[in-house]
Design a protein around this motif. Structure first.
Motif, PDB file in Angstrom:
ATOM      1  N   ASP A 220      11.704  61.755  49.354  1.00 58.69           N
ATOM      2  CA  ASP A 220      10.888  62.162  50.514  1.00 58.69           C
ATOM      3  C   ASP A 220      11.932  62.186  51.353  1.00 58.69           C
ATOM      4  OD1 ASP A 220      11.055  59.457  49.785  1.00 58.69           O
ATOM      5  OD2 ASP A 220       8.608  59.878  50.011  1.00 58.69           O
ATOM      6  N   GLU A 221      13.158  61.174  51.860  1.00 57.09           N
ATOM      7  CA  GLU A 221      13.563  61.080  53.178  1.00 57.09           C
ATOM      8  C   GLU A 221      15.081  62.244  53.207  1.00 57.09           C
ATOM      9  OE1 GLU A 221      15.501  57.116  53.291  1.00 57.09           O
ATOM     10  OE2 GLU A 221      14.176  57.025  51.699  1.00 57.09           O
ATOM     11  N   MET A 222      15.757  62.315  53.534  1.00 60.11           N
ATOM     12  CA  MET A 222      16.636  63.295  53.910  1.00 60.11           C
ATOM     13  C   MET A 222      17.962  62.507  54.486  1.00 60.11           C
ATOM     14  SD  MET A 222      15.843  66.751  53.503  1.00 60.11           S
ATOM     15  CE  MET A 222      16.074  67.887  54.115  1.00 60.11           C
TER      16      MET A 222
ATOM     17  N   VAL B  19      -3.907  85.620  58.770  1.00 63.71           N
ATOM     18  CA  VAL B  19      -2.878  84.512  57.501  1.00 63.71           C
ATOM     19  C   VAL B  19      -1.220  84.500  57.758  1.00 63.71           C
ATOM     20  CG1 VAL B  19      -2.403  83.850  55.177  1.00 63.71           C
ATOM     21  CG2 VAL B  19      -4.682  84.456  55.894  1.00 63.71           C
ATOM     22  N   SER B  20      -1.213  85.844  58.722  1.00 64.85           N
ATOM     23  CA  SER B  20       0.140  85.181  58.751  1.00 64.85           C
ATOM     24  C   SER B  20       0.739  84.669  60.158  1.00 64.85           C
ATOM     25  CB  SER B  20       0.854  87.558  58.833  1.00 64.85           C
ATOM     26  OG  SER B  20       0.721  87.657  57.986  1.00 64.85           O
ATOM     27  N   LYS B  21      -0.533  84.812  61.008  1.00 64.37           N
ATOM     28  CA  LYS B  21       0.012  83.586  62.291  1.00 64.37           C
ATOM     29  C   LYS B  21       0.080  82.436  61.713  1.00 64.37           C
ATOM     30  CE  LYS B  21      -2.387  87.009  65.853  1.00 64.37           C
ATOM     31  NZ  LYS B  21      -3.866  86.664  66.570  1.00 64.37           N
ATOM     32  N   GLU B  22      -1.270  82.315  60.330  1.00 60.83           N
ATOM     33  CA  GLU B  22      -1.565  80.912  60.474  1.00 60.83           C
ATOM     34  C   GLU B  22      -0.399  80.416  59.534  1.00 60.83           C
ATOM     35  OE1 GLU B  22      -4.587  78.767  58.162  1.00 60.83           O
ATOM     36  OE2 GLU B  22      -5.861  80.786  58.629  1.00 60.83           O
ATOM     37  N   ARG B  23       0.639  81.216  58.576  1.00 60.83           N
ATOM     38  CA  ARG B  23       1.484  80.982  58.470  1.00 60.83           C
ATOM     39  C   ARG B  23       2.730  80.611  58.894  1.00 60.83           C
ATOM     40  NH1 ARG B  23       1.922  85.627  54.052  1.00 60.83           N
ATOM     41  NH2 ARG B  23       0.182  85.246  52.675  1.00 60.83           N
ATOM     42  N   ILE B  24       3.045  81.953  59.814  1.00 65.30           N
ATOM     43  CA  ILE B  24       4.077  81.171  60.892  1.00 65.30           C
ATOM     44  C   ILE B  24       3.843  79.978  62.422  1.00 65.30           C
ATOM     45  CG2 ILE B  24       5.028  82.410  62.978  1.00 65.30           C
ATOM     46  CD1 ILE B  24       4.479  84.732  61.329  1.00 65.30           C
ATOM     47  N   ASN B  25       2.338  79.569  61.777  1.00 69.30           N
ATOM     48  CA  ASN B  25       2.800  78.216  63.251  1.00 69.30           C
ATOM     49  C   ASN B  25       3.399  76.883  62.227  1.00 69.30           C
ATOM     50  OD1 ASN B  25       1.661  79.822  64.866  1.00 69.30           O
ATOM     51  ND2 ASN B  25      -0.675  79.595  64.720  1.00 69.30           N
ATOM     52  N   VAL B  26       2.554  77.109  61.231  1.00 67.28           N
ATOM     53  CA  VAL B  26       2.747  76.026  59.963  1.00 67.28           C
ATOM     54  C   VAL B  26       4.628  75.880  60.148  1.00 67.28           C
ATOM     55  CG1 VAL B  26       2.954  74.825  57.598  1.00 67.28           C
ATOM     56  CG2 VAL B  26       1.175  76.446  58.879  1.00 67.28           C
ATOM     57  N   MET B  27       5.116  77.134  60.151  1.00 67.03           N
ATOM     58  CA  MET B  27       6.357  76.413  59.586  1.00 67.03           C
ATOM     59  C   MET B  27       7.216  76.361  60.958  1.00 67.03           C
ATOM     60  SD  MET B  27       8.451  78.188  56.891  1.00 67.03           S
ATOM     61  CE  MET B  27       9.800  78.475  57.376  1.00 67.03           C
ATOM     62  N   VAL B  28       6.172  76.655  62.347  1.00 71.05           N
ATOM     63  CA  VAL B  28       7.159  76.507  63.120  1.00 71.05           C
ATOM     64  C   VAL B  28       7.074  74.820  63.517  1.00 71.05           C
ATOM     65  CG1 VAL B  28       6.827  76.720  66.252  1.00 71.05           C
ATOM     66  CG2 VAL B  28       7.047  78.453  64.516  1.00 71.05           C
TER      67      VAL B  28
ATOM     68  N   ILE C   9       4.091  69.284  53.210  1.00 75.02           N
ATOM     69  CA  ILE C   9       2.714  69.976  53.957  1.00 75.02           C
ATOM     70  C   ILE C   9       2.659  71.505  54.661  1.00 75.02           C
ATOM     71  CG2 ILE C   9       1.815  70.194  56.423  1.00 75.02           C
ATOM     72  CD1 ILE C   9       3.276  67.031  56.835  1.00 75.02           C
ATOM     73  N   ILE C  10       3.719  72.029  54.105  1.00 82.40           N
ATOM     74  CA  ILE C  10       3.309  73.509  53.361  1.00 82.40           C
ATOM     75  C   ILE C  10       3.503  73.748  52.663  1.00 82.40           C
ATOM     76  CG2 ILE C  10       5.840  75.359  53.530  1.00 82.40           C
ATOM     77  CD1 ILE C  10       7.569  73.900  55.558  1.00 82.40           C
ATOM     78  N   SER C  11       3.655  73.026  51.470  1.00 84.65           N
ATOM     79  CA  SER C  11       3.422  73.744  50.047  1.00 84.65           C
ATOM     80  C   SER C  11       1.711  73.161  49.867  1.00 84.65           C
ATOM     81  CB  SER C  11       3.713  72.661  48.849  1.00 84.65           C
ATOM     82  OG  SER C  11       3.604  71.418  49.009  1.00 84.65           O
TER      83      SER C  11
ATOM     84  N   PRO D  13       8.209  71.422  47.162  1.00 86.18           N
ATOM     85  CA  PRO D  13       7.316  70.622  46.670  1.00 86.18           C
ATOM     86  C   PRO D  13       5.964  71.396  45.647  1.00 86.18           C
ATOM     87  CG  PRO D  13       7.880  70.675  48.799  1.00 86.18           C
ATOM     88  CD  PRO D  13       8.853  71.859  47.814  1.00 86.18           C
ATOM     89  N   ILE D  14       5.454  70.859  45.187  1.00 90.08           N
ATOM     90  CA  ILE D  14       4.166  70.777  44.279  1.00 90.08           C
ATOM     91  C   ILE D  14       3.379  70.313  44.582  1.00 90.08           C
ATOM     92  CG2 ILE D  14       3.219  71.178  41.987  1.00 90.08           C
ATOM     93  CD1 ILE D  14       6.618  70.806  40.672  1.00 90.08           C
ATOM     94  N   PRO D  15       1.956  70.652  45.007  1.00 86.12           N
ATOM     95  CA  PRO D  15       0.407  70.255  45.801  1.00 86.12           C
ATOM     96  C   PRO D  15       0.092  68.959  44.666  1.00 86.12           C
ATOM     97  CG  PRO D  15       0.738  72.685  46.876  1.00 86.12           C
ATOM     98  CD  PRO D  15       1.672  71.936  45.729  1.00 86.12           C
ATOM     99  N   ARG D  16      -0.066  68.353  45.701  1.00 83.32           N
ATOM    100  CA  ARG D  16      -0.581  66.973  44.558  1.00 83.32           C
ATOM    101  C   ARG D  16      -1.610  67.015  43.663  1.00 83.32           C
ATOM    102  NH1 ARG D  16      -1.748  61.870  43.109  1.00 83.32           N
ATOM    103  NH2 ARG D  16      -3.947  61.290  43.495  1.00 83.32           N
TER     104      ARG D  16
END
Length: 630
Positions: A378-380, A535-544, A551-553, A359-362
């Motif tokens: 935007d639907e699964m 930064v790694s902590k933030e990435r992992i928190n977002v993934m979890v 949101i991830i992008s 997904p590409i950020p707006r």
């Protein structure tokens, strides 16, 4: 003031004091020049970073100014900081010296020389300072507010000019580009939709199909970007779009970035179309000889309706009888020039549908892909369960391995993915092999069978190992990121990502999307060492916390900056000098709105109030990459 040391260790040391104490000033380079220019018993204003040497505080290579009346009385005095290099400093071109030169140049320049390029109405609407004043004030502001206003004006200008260019491209394409008319929704489409569709389409898929349908009836070339998370059903939209082309007498092609992905698309589409009178073929670099000739002949005489392949499709020898729809999967893997070569495959350029699972950020979509029309799924599909994501460290490895064993006993399969970064490729392969041996120790044969896949294997071996996993002959696939795009194994329910801290967020999200493709609950386990950076902590928190690719992008762009998001480097469109599309999102949106308003009223910029803007764009023509995008 004295010169101390021998040969290369020579340096100039000066003692500097005021009523509060004494400090040493030291120059290691360019000291001969400093020795000539320094005057003893004269008042200086000195600043720099303090260090301590042999118990004495020191300032190495300080910035120095003669203490004038103006500075001494504490008059507001903002100092511009210019970047320089050690070599320039050694020749006396310090930040201070560059500042003096800049000031002298600006004082010689008349405001008339810096012509305004933003219409007066926009300047007034956003209370922007004039361009000539902004150039002066960004270098020599009288206050912090003036510096801020000058920056704000110049950031707006950069983004506004960029948006004007993108919007003009889009208007030009919509006005001038001819495209084939798909007037009918015919027999093939209806037959497949009514009798062979394996599941009901989601609302989002129907909406996107409607947008594509509208694009193809006007006689203008479609140029649409389709974004949707891994597993959201983009391929089904692609197939229905291809059937739409067939019903109107045209061929369609689907281009994928790797052989594995192309083969997978081909197998999936061929299976869906097995009861339909539609001929589909696969063309990749490894298809040679007689088989290749037959495919090329079938494409040229029109007996092959759909062609799936890698960039082998772009080769000159691939001649279509009547190509009307070209679909590009995972667009960021293809350069802009490669995509443009698809346009040449027919007299009038075929319609283009570009698909991406990243997904590409707006804000990025507005700058990099601003001339494409954007659709979002935007639907699964119903029945998909969200993937459960957890973070585990080395200490918990035995529990993770036991968990995989439990899943395998339930009849499931698992991926274990190792990073592979170009710079440390040799070391990474060693880690992969070491990891493979560890996994073999945890999962002994004949109870468990393991496939290993990595980029150094011959293509046939890699394909065999993949196929063994796909068909369920092996329980675990140990792999590098070659599986990031590709393999679709609905039975795989566990994804273990090793050294998670070495992956970007978008890549982690892509990898996670390899599981969760069946109806069973799936798991993604992020393995890391015990010491993690912020930064790694933030990435992992977002993934979890989230499975939402958008949101991830956005978070990924925030953490890494836009230049690192896939596919944007090649386009050269993010080389802004001041603006930052993450930090200056509000400015970007205002610039976009202004650009759209001006061009909707005056697309050719002929009104007198837009003359300055038109002249500026004419001056800049050829200096930028904008004309080459998409």
């Amino acid at each position: 003031m004295e010169v101390v040391g021998e040969n290369r260790g020579k340096r100039l040391v000066a003692t500097f004091k005021d009523e509060t104490g004494v400090i040493e000033l030291v120059w290691f380079q360019g000291w001969q020049w400093m020795q000539k220019s320094l005057r003893e018993n004269v008042s200086y204003l000195v600043f720099g970073r303090i260090s301590v040497f042999n118990g004495v505080p020191q300032l190495a290579h300080p910035e120095m100014d003669l203490l004038t009346e103006e500075i001494a009385t504490g008059k507001q005095h903002l100092e511009p900081v210019y970047s320089t290099t050690e070599k320039l400093k050694a020749r006396g071109l310090t930040a201070k010296a560059i500042g003096k030169l800049t000031k002298a140049l600006l004082e010689q320049m008349s405001p008339m020389e810096v012509r305004e390029n933003i219409p007066v109405e926009v300047l007034q609407q956003y209370r922007l300072m004039p361009r000539s004043m902004a150039y002066f004030k960004i270098h020599l502001p009288g206050s912090e507010d003036e510096a801020h206003q000058a920056q704000r004006r110049l950031k707006f200008e950069e983004l506004f000019i960029a948006q004007i260019r993108i919007c003009r491209l889009k208007i030009k394409r919509q006005k001038l580009s001819h495209g084939y008319v798909f007037g009918a929704v015919g027999e093939s489409f209806n037959e497949f939709y009514n009798n062979h569709l394996p599941f009901d389409l989601t609302g989002a898929q129907k909406r996107v199909l409607k947008e594509i349908r509208m694009d193809t009836v006007h006689g203008r070339q479609m140029n649409r970007l389709l974004q949707g998370d891994v597993g959201s059903g983009k391929t089904m939209v692609a197939l229905l779009t291809m059937l739409l082309a067939k019903d109107n007498g045209f061929q369609a092609c689907l281009m994928a970035p790797t052989e594995i992905l192309a083969q997978q698309h081909y197998k999936g589409l061929a299976e869906l179309l097995q009861h339909m009178p539609v001929k589909i073929a696969l063309l990749t670099g490894s298809i040679k000889g007689k088989a290749r000739k037959q495919i090329l002949a079938g494409v040229a005489d029109g007996s092959i309706h759909f062609l799936v392949g890698t960039h082998a499709l772009l080769e000159k020898e691939v001649v279509f009888r009547n190509l009307g729809m070209a679909i590009v999967d995972e667009q960021h893997r293809f350069g802009v020039a490669q995509r443009a070569r698809l346009w040449e495959k027919n007299n009038i350029p075929p319609h283009i549908l570009v698909m991406t699972a990243t997904p590409i950020p707006r804000t990025l979509a507005m700058t990099v892909y601003g001339d494409l029309d954007v659709s979002v799924i935007d639907e699964m599909p119903p029945g998909r369960k969200p993937i459960t994501t957890v973070h585990r460290t080395e200490f918990q490895r035995p529990q993770v391995m036991n968990f995989i064993k439990d899943e395998i006993k339930k009849g499931r399969q698992a991926y274990i993915v190792y990073p592979l970064i170009e710079d440390s490729e040799k070391l990474d392969y060693e880690n992969l092999m070491k990891g493979y041996e560890e996994v073999k120790a945890f999962f002994p044969e004949p109870q468990f069978y393991i496939s290993m896949v990595h980029g150094r294997q011959p293509a046939e071996m890699r394909e065999t190992n993949m196929q063994r996993f796909v068909s369920g002959d092996t329980h675990i696939m140990v792999a590098t990121t070659v599986i990031e795009v590709g393999v679709n194994v609905p039975n795989a329910s566990v994804m273990v990502i090793e050294s998670t801290e070495r992956f970007g967020l978008s890549q982690l999200h892509q990898l996670r999307g390899r599981v969760g493709r069946g109806a069973e609950q799936s798991f993604c386990i992020l393995m890391t060492g015990t010491k993690l950076g912020q930064v790694s902590k933030e990435r992992i928190n977002v993934m979890v916390q989230t499975n939402n690719g958008f949101i991830i992008s956005e978070k990924d762009m925030e953490l890494r900056g836009p230049g690192d998001i896939e596919g944007t480097r090649q386009s050269g469109v993010l080389d802004f000098k001041l603006a930052d599309i993450v930090q200056d999102r509000a400015v970007l949106e205002a610039a976009r709105a202004s650009a759209e308003k001006i061009l909707s009223e005056d697309p050719d910029l002929v009104l007198p109030e837009n003359q300055g803007l038109k002249d500026y764009l004419a001056l800049q023509r050829g200096k930028s990459q904008w004309s080459k995008i998409s």
